[in-house]
Design an enzyme around this catalytic site. Sequence first.
Site, PDB file in Angstrom:
ATOM      1  N   LYS A 279       0.838  -1.191   0.000  1.00 22.09           N
ATOM      2  CA  LYS A 279       0.000   0.000   0.000  1.00 22.09           C
ATOM      3  C   LYS A 279       0.878   1.248   0.000  1.00 22.09           C
ATOM      4  O   LYS A 279       1.965   1.253   0.593  1.00 22.09           O
ATOM      5  CB  LYS A 279      -0.865   0.044   1.261  1.00 22.09           C
ATOM      6  CG  LYS A 279      -1.947  -0.996   1.390  1.00 22.09           C
ATOM      7  CD  LYS A 279      -2.676  -0.816   2.711  1.00 22.09           C
ATOM      8  CE  LYS A 279      -3.755  -1.864   2.935  1.00 22.09           C
ATOM      9  NZ  LYS A 279      -4.914  -1.639   2.041  1.00 22.09           N
TER      10      LYS A 279
ATOM     11  N   ARG B  46     -10.423 -11.416   2.344  1.00 21.35           N
ATOM     12  CA  ARG B  46     -11.360 -12.447   1.884  1.00 21.35           C
ATOM     13  C   ARG B  46     -10.729 -13.830   1.910  1.00 21.35           C
ATOM     14  O   ARG B  46     -11.436 -14.831   2.011  1.00 21.35           O
ATOM     15  CB  ARG B  46     -11.890 -12.095   0.500  1.00 21.35           C
ATOM     16  CG  ARG B  46     -10.871 -12.126  -0.622  1.00 21.35           C
ATOM     17  CD  ARG B  46     -11.299 -11.307  -1.819  1.00 21.35           C
ATOM     18  NE  ARG B  46     -11.261  -9.886  -1.526  1.00 21.35           N
ATOM     19  CZ  ARG B  46     -11.679  -8.941  -2.378  1.00 21.35           C
ATOM     20  NH1 ARG B  46     -12.150  -9.275  -3.566  1.00 21.35           N
ATOM     21  NH2 ARG B  46     -11.605  -7.675  -2.046  1.00 21.35           N
TER      22      ARG B  46
END
Length: 465
Positions: A244, A318
């Site tokens: 990120k 997820r």
Amino acid sequence: MSIRFAQSGAPATPLHYVTAEGYDDWRAGQPERVSDWLAATGFRPALGRVALVPDGAGGVALAVAGLGSTSERARTRFAAAAARGSLPGGVWRIASGLAPGRDMEEAALGWLLDSYRFDRYRKSPEEAAEPARLVAPEGVDAARLEAIAAGEALTRDLINTPACDMGPEELEAAFEALAGEIGAAIAVTRGEALLEANLPMIHAVGRAAARAPRLIDLRLGERGPKLTLVGKGVCFDTGGLNLKPSQSMALMKKDMGGAATVAGLAKMIASLGLPVRLRVLVPAVENAVSGASFRPGDILTSRKGLTVEVNNTDAEGRLVLADALALADEEAPDLIVSMATLTGAARVAVGPDLVPFFATDDALAAALAEAGAKVADPLWQLPFWEPYEKMIEPGIADLDNAPKGGFAGAITAALFLRRFVENAPRYAHFDIYGWQPEPAPGRPKGGVGQGARALLEALPGVLGL
């Protein structure tokens, strides 16, 4: 921290709430000394504005708190709590201005939630001033509201704690403490044992970190419907090898907001004695960068046997949830609920204040939406949109963890998770933000629970309790 109402027998100063529309009529009906004082001070009942009326002996006879206009109230949850911070310390009671029932309950809960402070890292050389405290209004279930506030405070504390002090080990310790408090059983699978227990994607995501990944499994209750809560416990998310940018990493201590929320909800459920067989599953990991990091292009095999092509290591939530959901589904509980700070797409769609949720049947969705509106915990349904299923099927593997194109990111993430729930008759997924960007009544800036109070309100009807 403990957040409670003042004792009902304590001397309390009356607090009158007034609206912009009704203020002039209300003032006209007050004793002359009160009316004249308010006129002389130029008080107008803007939202959160407070006027203190003296008693002639150097004290406060009463306070008047503004609720603003109809439009202001419509735009503000917990509007009555806006006045709390402007009142001097001491004990207060609501004397007039709020209707009994729902309005009074929201005001009382708002006061409790507004009282929360996270001060773990602040030096306090001087004793803090006495806060304004509220006597529980007549007719509200004070014990229930205190239980809800205590669960919310736990959620906020966990989210607000930085990752240096809230890694997988500390999150495990928090659940151990919760289990001890509510009388639950807890089991934890750590490190390489995750592979032996067939939880390979939790291991893959967390194996690069110095702090071992783990699955926390808490159980409470021996009768009633089976309810399983699954919370994303990514204690810090660097993005992995798909690193990120720094601005996107700044709030990643809150990436375990799903775990924090189910912890708070479990505390509420236990405190209120809901007759359910509760299970809480939390995959607790840190998505770090090292030579052991999982890579873009890797294909992982899940607990369910479905293979997943990793197209972005920053879509790790997820993956860990998938193994936990597959484990939850093996018992076919009556309801599975996942909560996760899962997608930026959800924030783009509805912002930080609304929680998009997904449900596998219309009755469940309607119950959740109705409950959210009732308890000022707003939700917004998004669909498990079947035509998008093909977007999560890359061809080289069964599933794609990060479909290209950027469209419908919250929906494709929810569809991905649904693939791991087959046996449970009902499933709901909440894509929460877990953070209050600016202070608001009942919600100081920082970590915040979302969806828990709505789910708590809906559970009796949904599970037939």
